[in-house]
Every structure is written in C-alpha cells, then in structure tokens.
Write an enzyme that holds these catalytic residues in place. Structure first.
Site, PDB file in Angstrom:
ATOM      1  N   ASP A 451      -6.169  -2.874  -0.904  1.00  0.00           N
ATOM      2  CA  ASP A 451      -4.708  -2.820  -0.855  1.00  0.00           C
ATOM      3  C   ASP A 451      -4.104  -4.223  -0.978  1.00  0.00           C
ATOM      4  O   ASP A 451      -4.797  -5.246  -0.846  1.00  0.00           O
ATOM      5  CB  ASP A 451      -4.304  -2.171   0.476  1.00  0.00           C
ATOM      6  CG  ASP A 451      -2.957  -1.463   0.414  1.00  0.00           C
ATOM      7  OD1 ASP A 451      -2.197  -1.701  -0.547  1.00  0.00           O
ATOM      8  OD2 ASP A 451      -2.669  -0.689   1.347  1.00  0.00           O
ATOM      9  N   ASP A 521       2.653   5.570  -3.350  1.00  0.00           N
ATOM     10  CA  ASP A 521       2.775   6.003  -1.959  1.00  0.00           C
ATOM     11  C   ASP A 521       3.634   7.260  -1.867  1.00  0.00           C
ATOM     12  O   ASP A 521       3.712   7.883  -0.810  1.00  0.00           O
ATOM     13  CB  ASP A 521       3.437   4.895  -1.125  1.00  0.00           C
ATOM     14  CG  ASP A 521       2.422   3.906  -0.585  1.00  0.00           C
ATOM     15  OD1 ASP A 521       1.216   4.105  -0.817  1.00  0.00           O
ATOM     16  OD2 ASP A 521       2.838   2.935   0.070  1.00  0.00           O
TER      17      ASP A 521
HETATM   18  C1  DGJ Z   1      -0.119   0.930   1.640  1.00  0.00           C
HETATM   19  C2  DGJ Z   1      -0.912   1.965   0.894  1.00  0.00           C
HETATM   20  O1  DGJ Z   1      -0.283   2.303  -0.296  1.00  0.00           O
HETATM   21  C3  DGJ Z   1      -1.093   3.180   1.794  1.00  0.00           C
HETATM   22  O2  DGJ Z   1      -1.760   4.197   1.107  1.00  0.00           O
HETATM   23  C4  DGJ Z   1      -1.854   2.760   3.027  1.00  0.00           C
HETATM   24  O3  DGJ Z   1      -3.144   2.364   2.668  1.00  0.00           O
HETATM   25  C5  DGJ Z   1      -1.123   1.630   3.730  1.00  0.00           C
HETATM   26  N1  DGJ Z   1      -0.826   0.551   2.849  1.00  0.00           N
HETATM   27  C6  DGJ Z   1      -1.937   1.116   4.895  1.00  0.00           C
HETATM   28  O4  DGJ Z   1      -1.379   0.029   5.484  1.00  0.00           O
END
Ligand code: DGJ
Length: 709
Positions: A451, A521
């Site tokens: 991430d 997301d």
């Molecule tokens: C952002 C990601 O897009 C989410 O899926 C998740 O992993 C969060 N970060 C976790 O902090």
C-alpha cells in the site's frame, strides 16, 4: 524476418508490426523525423514521406521524434539541458544507426558537448506495439544537468479533428473515461506528487473525428512505463500538426549526469489500430501480458482472496482473523489476507508504520499460529504492508527522523498521520529490504498487498550528494521497483498486489513487479462497474482485484443484490471483503455457488480477451464479454429499469463464425441453445431485463462446427 528494415530513402527505417507501420528517417537537418504512423500499406512506394524541415522564419512544422531544446525549435522538447559552462542550448545530430532483430537504435550526439542520446525503437509485431526509450550518456569530462528528459514524442497525421481520451479520476472514483476534442494549444496530463496517483493515468488514446467506437475507427494510443511524476503533453498547432511528448515530469526535476554516467529514460509504448477502442485496449493488454507482467505468473489465474480490512480494520487478532478465515474457507476462498494493524504499535492510523515487526499484544506467538490455522483450512496466507511510509510515532522515526523527505527549515506536513520515507537513500532501502525479507522468511506468506497512502510534500533531501536532491522524484520510484524485484527474487512464491489507497499506483511501470492492483477503495458495485470499464481501457483485467463487500459498508452507496455484487467483482480477479459472520445462511450458500461458478469461468475472465459490448456510461443495460480459446462469458447489467422490461439484441464478438456454440445461463431456468458463431455475432443474444441492479452471466462454449445445409 525482422520487423525493421531500412529502405530506398537513405537513413530511413520502417518499423512494422502485424498491422501497422512506423517510419523514421534522418531529416536534412540531421534530426530524427517521424514520417509515418498508421496502417501497414501494401507497397513501400505507397508511403508519402515528406521531409518537413523548413528554414522559414516563423515556420512551426516539426516532427522530431526526440527534440532537444536549443536549436530553432519551440514545441515541447524531450530534452532540455544545462552544460557546465552555462550553455543551455543542445543540438543533437545523427551519428549512427543499427538494427538488431526487432530493435532499431539511432545514436544522436551534441557536436560540441559530447552528450549522446541512444534513441531506441523496438517492435512487438505480434501485439502491434512499438516501444520507445532513450539512454542519455555524458561522454564529456564535465557534469551535464538535465532539466527535462521526456522519453518520446509521437506525431499524428493531419486530421480535421481529434478527440483525446484520458482516464481521469480521484480517490474512490478512479479511471473515469473522459473524451475531449483536441483544440489548438496544449493539453497536459501530469502528476506532481510522487507517484502515479488518481487524477490521471499515464495513458492516452487519440482518435480522429468522427469519434471511434469500441469496434471501429482509427485510434493512436500509448502508455508510459513509469510510476513516478509523469507528464504527457499533447499539442496541436495552427498549421494542423498534432503531437504528444511524454515522460518523467520536469516539474521540480533535475538530474545530474556526471562524467560517463548514463540515464535510461522510462519506456513509452504506442500503437495504432483501425478497430476502435476495443482493439486498442486488447493490443495493450496483450503487450502487458506477453512482455511486462512477471513471467512466472503472467498466464496463471489469480487466486480468490478474502481480506479483513472492512470488517476488523486495525483491530486484528488471532481469534477474529481465524474466525473470518473459517467462513471464507467454507465459501471456497483460496487466500486469506490480513490487512493493516498486525505490526508495531498499530492500533489506529496514528502509530506503527515503519516498524515491520509483529504486534506482540495481538499475536503473542507471532503470526505462525494464525498462518497454520489458515493453511489447515486449505488456504494460503497473505499480509498488508506500506513500506514507503512512517508514522512519527514509531521506533523507526524516533531512531531516524532524517529518513523522511523534509526541508529542515519547514514543518513536516502529516497526512493520515504519516510521512514519506526517502527511498533515494541507500540506508532506507537496506532497512526496508531487511525488514520485509525477514518477515517473508520467518513466515509462510504467499501474498503481499503493498500500500501507499499519501502524496509527497516538502520533498527535500538535505543529505543528498551535491546537486542530486531533485532526483528523488525518479529515485524513489526506482527504489520501489528495485525493492519489489529483490523481494520477488528472494521469495518467488509470493504474489504482489500494488495498492495506493485503491488505484493510486496503477501503471505499466510497476507491472513487471506485481501480479495485480487493488483497483479502488470504492467497492460499491455500480461505481465499480464504471471504474472497471475505465481501468480496462489501459490495463488487462487479470490485474484488477475487486472484492464483494457488505452493502452500505465502508464505501457502500446503496443496497445492491448479492448476485450483482458478485458479477461485477467476477470480471477480473475476485475477492471478498465482507463481514461473513453476519451473512444469513442463504447469502453464504449463494456466495459458495458464485465462487464455485467463478472458478469454472476464471480462465475465461482472467486469461481471455475483453470485448466491451455496451458501456455502462451510455447504457442502462451494459454488457461485457470475455473470450478465451473456445469459450466465452457474457455479463449483462441493468442498473436502472425504465418503462418496464428492456429488450436488446446483443451481438457478441470474437467468436468463430463457423463454429457451433452451446449457450447457457447457470443458475437460471433459461433454456439452453446451440447457435452458430455467425448468428451470435450478427444477430446476437436476446436479452430481456427488468428491475434495478439486475445482472446476468451467460456462458458460451464451442461444440462442433456448422454443417453445410
Ligand atoms: C488503503 C487501502 O486501499 C485499503 O484497502 C486498506 O488496505 C487501508 N489502506 C489500510 O490502511
């Protein structure tokens, strides 16, 4: 036969792919000039090859493929430099050329300052793509500063009107297809905050007026293979010339080439088709699969993943993860991935980033007990990391506050309570490799979600070697690639997923190091249908991970039927991110069925070719089709009913006209039929749908040949 040959005209080369030709020549002023880019013509004499050099005072006619700023040229240059004595004019002239198999290398050099540019063209004949990149070499004993170093300029033929397609977006609203008429002047698609980001993707498609469709029309398209700050500049001049130059963004950029140093600029690939946006996407998908994705897994179907983020967020422990895993396994999920919260003092987003050690309160015996339980359930185990970041409240930051980008005189701007590690620093690179290598060595981890949750600010590097502090924009990206590559080599069984708060780092640059992307997301299935379509313009869907989540959950916008949510997520790599413990038995049974069905169609949706039959942007009833070998799968979505049942005829694509196909719709009472490919493509499927957020999945498989009547 090689795809590149020189021909009649001196210093001219034709670069041929299966259906296209690209011709470059050395013009009378010794610059590289593009002479043609379009469909392959039957005879070499057919190409009209104009030398566009003009010595008129105010002429703007130019089609340099790698223009340097300094001579009498005023368009967006690929190269702008500063020599050690203050001279800022650079004139690159032809020196030599060589052809080796599918690669043409033309060497240019500045006659006074010994700056050399090797301009490379590489043909990928089977996928109709031409790759371009440039290596710059300082062959002089003095440093040369690069102020702008774009990879390539592409020139388009004169047309009455062009339409530019881009994929603009935002967090939770990525890859929005945008078509804009090209006007005189410049259009800039760029990124300035460190990584690929959401606002755009380094991809373009240009079509002539009237605009192309999915199946018809000329489209020139291209994508830059880079995940840092980029810039694509499209310019149309009043004399009717249109070109696009692109590469590393020159904003706040400077690169110091010391004596005999080289810099290899990112590749920029391009293609042309008369088959509309559909053919353009398929060509780029094929190139990506055949030449970019990690070789070992490029043709391997991606597993079905369960991820606990939306259910437990930071509150993870052995018991709640094992409980979620238990149900996921019963549904047929293959990998269980623990998201954020398992490490350091990570109880919220305020602490812990940078400390890649297991949180002892949550996992007193480490991760192993959980991993073993997950494996006993028949699944592999995966984990989330965010290596490029640090919370000030972390052991790492307390020990190394100078490891982040910063200007000592300025406060450090926090976003999500975190700062960006300076990945240009060798000590940061070494720390991250050691920490992640240890994590993957001590635990049987088979999947890493990588991430990245903020943009760069205060991008200073106070300890940088003299004159090199602005190189962070490139060095950071290279360090990410390098770290991924080293981890992949050390742990070849691990699948890597690129995520940046959703689809914030999706591009062809990172593609050789990851199997897939977390696309967004936003897991609302209707929004995802639109995001998925945009994503598919540039990127193959085997790289798109989407989860089925709860209605009205973290990002849910509306209550959507479970079948609809599954169908949307099934068009690529499937995941589940819902609180399964709250699902009634009927939903779990349905999910089990959908996952079993997905396993049957997975080779088709992941390894097959995509045909966007009806766009959700323009049609309440949208449809997509995937074709792999002798099989196809069609998805239809009616997002909003109006005036009762909607009937359409849906012609399919990409089938064999002379083959007979069995057509059936699993889990419904629809009667099975046997139809010829010709009929399916000309007459189509009759689709009747009513209701909001309805969806269907229709399977089509070859079953013999058409017999003559
Ligand atoms: C952002 C990601 O897009 C989410 O899926 C998740 O992993 C969060 N970060 C976790 O902090």
């Amino acid at each position: 036969m090689t795809s590149i040959s020189s021909f009649s005209a001196p210093n001219s080369w034709i670069i041929e792919t299966q259906n296209t030709s690209y011709i470059v020549a050395i013009a009378s002023n010794d610059f590289i000039q593009q002479r043609y880019w379009g469909p392959k013509l039957p005879r070499i004499q057919d190409y009209l090859l104009l030398d566009l050099v003009s010595n008129e005072s105010f002429s703007t006619h130019r089609s340099d493929d790698f223009p340097a700023w300094g001579g009498y040229q005023f368009h967006e240059p690929c190269l702008k430099v500063r020599f050690h004595d203050g001279v800022r004019a650079c004139v690159l002239r032809y020196q030599t050329a060589s052809v080796e198999q599918d690669t043409l290398t033309i060497t240019l050099a500045d006659d006074t300052y010994a700056l050399v540019a090797e301009v490379v063209y590489r043909a990928y004949p089977a996928v109709d793509i031409v790759e371009r990149f440039v290596t710059l070499r300082n062959a002089s004993p003095h440093p040369i500063v690069l102020e702008q170093a774009l990879s390539a300029a592409w020139h388009f033929p004169i047309r009455d009107q062009f339409t530019l397609r881009t994929l603009a977006g935002m967090w939770a609203g990525e890859f929005q297809v945008q078509d804009v008429p090209v006007r005189l002047g410049k259009t800039v698609i760029e990124r300035r905050s460190g990584s690929t980001g959401f606002a755009n993707t380094p991809w373009f498609a240009l079509t002539s007026h009237p605009t192309a469709t999915e199946t018809h029309g000329e489209v020139w398209f291209g994508a830059l293979q880079f995940s840092g700050n980029y810039k694509l500049v499209l310019e149309q001049t009043a004399d009717g010339r249109t070109y696009l130059a692109g590469g590393i963004n020159n904003f706040d950029f400077e690169w110091r080439l010391e004596e005999y140093e080289t810099l290899r600029l990112p590749s920029f690939v391009g293609g042309f088709t008369t088959g509309g946006y559909g053919a353009a996407s398929r060509a780029l998908h094929r190139y990506t699969v055949e030449h970019l994705l990690p070789r070992a897994t490029a043709h391997t179907p991606r597993p079905i993943v369960y991820n606990s983020w939306y259910v437990t967020t930071f509150d993870v422990n052995v018991e709640n993860q094992a409980a979620a895993a238990e149900i996921a396994a019963q549904l047929g999920v293959e990998y269980f991935v623990i998201d954020d919260g398992w490490f350091g003092a990570r109880n919220s987003d305020q602490a812990g980033l940078g400390d890649w050690v297991v949180n002892a309160q949550k996992f007193p015996q480490g991760l192993r007990p959980l991993i073993e339980r997950v494996q006993a359930m028949g699944m592999q185990f995966g984990i989330w990391v965010e290596p490029e970041m640090v919370n000030p409240d972390s052991d790492l930051y307390r020990a190394h506050p100078d490891w982040v980008y910063h200007f000592p005189q300025r406060p450090r701007t926090l976003r999500r309570n975190q700062l960006v590690l300076n990945m240009a620093r060798p000590d940061v690179q070494a720390y991250l490799f050691d920490a992640l290598h240890r994590l993957l060595s001590e635990n049987d981890i088979r999947f890493v979600k990588w991430d990245m949750n903020r943009h760069f600010s205060e991008p200073g590097w106070p300890d940088a070697p003299a004159g090199r502090d602005r190189e962070i924009w490139v060095r950071h990206t290279w360090a990410v690639y390098d770290l991924l590559q080293r981890l992949r080599t050390a742990h070849p069984h691990v699948i890597f997923e690129s995520c940046s708060g959703g689809g914030g780092r999706v591009d062809l640059g990172v593609m050789p190091y990851v199997e897939q992307f977390w696309m967004s997301d936003n897991t609302d299935a209707y929004d995802d249908l639109l995001i998925q379509e945009g994503f598919s313009m540039a990127y193959p869907l085997r790289t798109r991970m989407a989860w089925v989540t709860d209605n009205l959950g973290f990002n849910g916008r509306r209550p959507l039927p479970l079948t609809y949510r599954f169908h949307v997520a099934m068009m690529g790599a499937l995941g589940v991110g819902a609180d399964l413990s709250k699902w009634p038995d009927a939903d779990r049974a349905l999910a089990r069925e959908m996952i079993a069905l997905y396993k049957e169609i997975r080779p088709v949706v992941q390894l097959g070719e995509l045909y966007r039959l009806r766009s959700p942007r323009h049609n309440a009833l949208a449809a997509q089709q995937f074709v792999y070998q002798d099989e196809a799968v069609v998805f239809t979505f009616l997002s909003q009913s109006q005036y009762g049942t909607q009937h359409i005829m849906l012609p399919l694509q990409g089938l064999e006209p002379d083959a007979l196909y069995r057509v059936w719709e699993p889990r419904t009472a629809e009667p099975e039929r046997v139809v010829s490919g010709a009929a399916l493509m000309a007459q189509g499927l009759h689709i009747a749908m009513i209701g909001d957020y309805q969806s269907r999945l229709i399977r089509v498989r070859q079953q013999g040949r058409v017999e003559a009547n």
